[in-house]
Design a protein around this motif. Structure first.
Motif, short mmCIF file in Angstrom:
data_model
loop_
_atom_site.label_atom_id
_atom_site.label_comp_id
_atom_site.label_asym_id
_atom_site.label_seq_id
_atom_site.Cartn_x
_atom_site.Cartn_y
_atom_site.Cartn_z
N TYR A 1 0.88 -1.17 0.00
CA TYR A 1 0.00 0.00 0.00
C TYR A 1 0.91 1.22 0.00
CZ TYR A 1 -4.27 2.66 0.85
OH TYR A 1 -5.34 3.50 0.71
N ALA A 2 1.12 1.80 -1.18
CA ALA A 2 2.06 2.93 -1.36
C ALA A 2 3.45 2.51 -0.92
CB ALA A 2 1.56 4.16 -0.63
N ASP A 3 3.99 3.14 0.15
CA ASP A 3 5.36 2.84 0.56
C ASP A 3 5.44 1.82 1.68
OD1 ASP A 3 4.19 4.47 2.41
OD2 ASP A 3 5.85 5.88 2.60
N ASP A 4 4.30 1.29 2.13
CA ASP A 4 4.27 0.24 3.15
C ASP A 4 4.01 -1.10 2.49
OD1 ASP A 4 4.65 1.99 5.28
OD2 ASP A 4 2.52 2.45 5.41
N GLY A 5 4.82 -2.10 2.86
CA GLY A 5 4.64 -3.40 2.23
C GLY A 5 4.90 -4.56 3.17
N LEU A 6 4.35 -5.71 2.80
CA LEU A 6 4.51 -6.94 3.56
C LEU A 6 4.86 -8.08 2.61
CD1 LEU A 6 1.21 -6.69 5.66
CD2 LEU A 6 3.49 -6.06 6.47
N VAL A 7 5.76 -8.94 3.04
CA VAL A 7 6.08 -10.15 2.30
C VAL A 7 5.90 -11.31 3.27
CG1 VAL A 7 7.80 -11.41 0.98
CG2 VAL A 7 7.77 -8.92 0.89
N HIS A 8 5.05 -12.26 2.93
CA HIS A 8 4.77 -13.42 3.78
C HIS A 8 5.73 -14.55 3.42
CE1 HIS A 8 0.98 -11.69 5.34
NE2 HIS A 8 0.94 -11.12 4.15
N CYS A 9 6.40 -15.06 4.43
CA CYS A 9 7.46 -16.06 4.21
C CYS A 9 7.18 -17.34 4.99
CB CYS A 9 8.80 -15.48 4.64
SG CYS A 9 9.22 -13.92 3.83
N LYS A 10 7.75 -18.43 4.49
CA LYS A 10 7.55 -19.74 5.13
C LYS A 10 8.51 -19.93 6.30
CE LYS A 10 5.85 -21.97 0.93
NZ LYS A 10 6.08 -23.03 -0.09
N THR A 11 9.71 -19.36 6.20
CA THR A 11 10.72 -19.53 7.24
C THR A 11 11.40 -18.22 7.56
OG1 THR A 11 12.51 -19.99 5.67
CG2 THR A 11 11.18 -21.88 6.40
N GLU A 12 12.05 -18.16 8.72
CA GLU A 12 12.82 -16.98 9.08
C GLU A 12 13.97 -16.78 8.11
OE1 GLU A 12 15.34 -15.14 12.88
OE2 GLU A 12 14.73 -17.25 12.88
N ARG A 13 14.58 -17.88 7.72
CA ARG A 13 15.71 -17.81 6.80
C ARG A 13 15.30 -17.17 5.48
NH1 ARG A 13 19.44 -23.00 4.90
NH2 ARG A 13 20.90 -21.81 3.58
N GLN A 14 14.12 -17.55 4.98
CA GLN A 14 13.62 -16.98 3.73
C GLN A 14 13.36 -15.48 3.90
OE1 GLN A 14 9.52 -17.83 2.41
NE2 GLN A 14 10.38 -18.42 0.42
N ALA A 15 12.81 -15.09 5.04
CA ALA A 15 12.53 -13.67 5.31
C ALA A 15 13.82 -12.85 5.33
CB ALA A 15 11.77 -13.53 6.62
N ILE A 16 14.86 -13.40 5.96
CA ILE A 16 16.15 -12.70 6.03
C ILE A 16 16.73 -12.52 4.63
CG2 ILE A 16 18.55 -12.90 6.81
CD1 ILE A 16 17.43 -14.37 9.30
N TYR A 17 16.63 -13.58 3.81
CA TYR A 17 17.18 -13.52 2.45
C TYR A 17 16.42 -12.50 1.59
CZ TYR A 17 18.42 -14.94 -2.29
OH TYR A 17 18.85 -14.93 -3.59
N ILE A 18 15.09 -12.51 1.69
CA ILE A 18 14.29 -11.57 0.89
C ILE A 18 14.54 -10.14 1.34
CG2 ILE A 18 11.94 -10.84 0.32
CD1 ILE A 18 11.09 -13.76 0.37
N LYS A 19 14.72 -9.94 2.63
CA LYS A 19 15.04 -8.59 3.13
C LYS A 19 16.32 -8.07 2.50
CE LYS A 19 16.14 -5.94 7.29
NZ LYS A 19 16.43 -6.00 8.75
N TYR A 20 17.35 -8.94 2.45
CA TYR A 20 18.62 -8.55 1.84
C TYR A 20 18.45 -8.24 0.36
CZ TYR A 20 23.11 -9.29 -0.46
OH TYR A 20 24.21 -9.15 -1.26
#
Length: 411
Positions: free
Chosen positions: A221-240
């Motif tokens: 929504y504009a400049d706010d966003g969410l990415v739903h991940c299966k694992t913490e490791r996946q979330a860390i990688y996508i953040k990078y």
């Protein structure tokens, strides 16, 4: 023989654009002309806009900078076009939006027709039940930092009419960056800015993440966003990866407002530092719930955020009801019901109990107002509460929050 204009813009389009601007209201721009002043010579003013736009001689005026407070603290600078420029931008917006809209992804919700913040919240609610982890991210000053050169590349790809591209470019050139950066930003406050920002983010984020990570769900929504991940490791990688992607596009991730969140509930027992996030004024976290058999369990659910609660309480205090003893109860209701309905309509969609805890503060201030107005109840708190409770029961539709059952009297 009538000389034709270089650009095919009808007077009817300008009139329709004016009606939209009028409906949206808003203050005047740097020329000091508000809607009432503009309408004093409406026919001639609209003719000038049409004549200049259709002949190619239209140039926007400078923007008026207005600082407004942010709920999170600090201020945000809006750059407001004049009434005439807002009408001109609306003409272009109404032409390009139907052609650009089909390219946007379903999970881009901000500033789009037939989409709302509640749609984004509902999608997020259901996905938090399916995915254990969420990458919550925020972009630093999206509107101020959009690279105009990159933006114009995608504008030329999707906008085919020469005059539309010409005027979009002129609007962008009217932006004067406070930090001296060239070719940077779209004015937050312009009519056409949201669709331009969405077009930029379509390529900077939406399209990129859909292609790079096909099996994950996301929401923006504009400049706010969410990415739903299966694992913490996946979330860390996508953040990078996302930080690198935004950097490529001239943007930056807001580190303080970006976090990896564990969607803790009855079935998710892992201990983790961050188990909540706020999105569009709603806080998502572990909350009590009841199943079909009335059995209690905990689920990851949204309700009004702490920041939104504080903002509402502050607004109620600023009403200064204690000093409105010259008004009757129904008059106070008429004054503030539009605001109360707005809170109920937005924050009452999910977690109504949490909103009730905030709106009951209105009743607290009404009790104080009642004792000040009616001297015989000055030191009779219990009796005044009982009287107001009876009034609320007998006149349940007087206040919007009474109508939905928030009639507890406190204070």
């Amino acid at each position: 023989m009538t000389k034709t204009k270089p650009f095919d813009i009808t007077r009817k389009e300008v009139w329709r654009a004016y009606e939209v601007v009028k409906a949206n209201k808003g203050a005047g721009g740097i020329d000091g002309v508000d809607l009432l002043s503009f309408e004093e010579n409406l026919k001639d003013n609209l003719y000038k806009i049409w004549n200049r736009m259709s002949s190619g001689t239209y140039f926007p005026q400078p923007l008026k900078a207005i600082s407004i407070p942010k709920k999170s603290g600090g201020t945000r600078t809006l750059k407001i076009p004049t009434v005439a420029d807002r009408i001109a931008q609306t003409v272009v917006k109404q032409r390009i939006e139907p052609n650009i809209e089909p390219y946007f992804y379903v999970d881009s919700y901000g500033y789009r027709p037939n989409k709302s913040a509640h749609d984004a919240i509902e999608a997020t609610r259901s996905r938090c039940w399916k995915f254990d982890w969420v990458l919550e991210f925020d972009i630093v000053g999206l509107f101020d930092n959009i690279n105009q050169n990159l933006l114009m590349k995608v504008v030329r790809k999707h906008v085919k009419e020469k005059w539309q591209v010409l005027y979009i470019e002129r609007w962008l050139k009217s932006v004067v960056d406070e930090n001296g950066k060239d070719n940077c930003g779209v004015p937050q406050g312009g009519v056409i800015s949201p669709i331009l920002a969405n077009l930029f983010m379509h390529y900077a984020f939406d399209r990129w993440i859909s292609q790079e990570f096909e099996n994950i769900a996301w929401c923006r929504y504009a400049d706010d966003g969410l990415v739903h991940c299966k694992t913490e490791r996946q979330a860390i990688y996508i953040k990078y990866r996302l930080a690198e992607r935004l950097k490529e596009c001239g943007l930056a991730m807001h580190e303080e407002k970006t976090s990896i969140v564990y969607c803790k509930d009855s079935n998710r027992k892992k201990e983790y530092d961050v188990c909540n996030f706020t999105f569009l004024g709603y806080e998502f976290r572990q909350r009590k719930a009841k199943g079909k058999d009335n059995q209690e369990f905990s689920s990851f659910l949204p309700a009004i955020s702490t920041e939104a609660k504080s903002s509402i309480r502050k607004t109620i205090r600023e009403w200064r009801l204690l000093w409105m003893t010259n008004k009757e109860l129904n008059e106070i209701a008429d004054i503030y019901n539009p605001v109360i309905r707005g809170w109920l309509n937005y924050y009452g969609k999910y977690g109504k109990r949490e909103l009730s805890k905030v709106l009951v503060q209105i009743n607290r201030h009404l009790c104080m107002w009642f004792r000040r107005k009616h001297k015989k109840y000055k030191h009779k708190k219990r009796e005044s509460r009982l009287v107001l409770k009876r009034i609320a029961t007998e006149n349940a539709t007087m206040f919007a929050h009474w109508k939905v059952g928030i009639t507890e009297m406190v204070g």
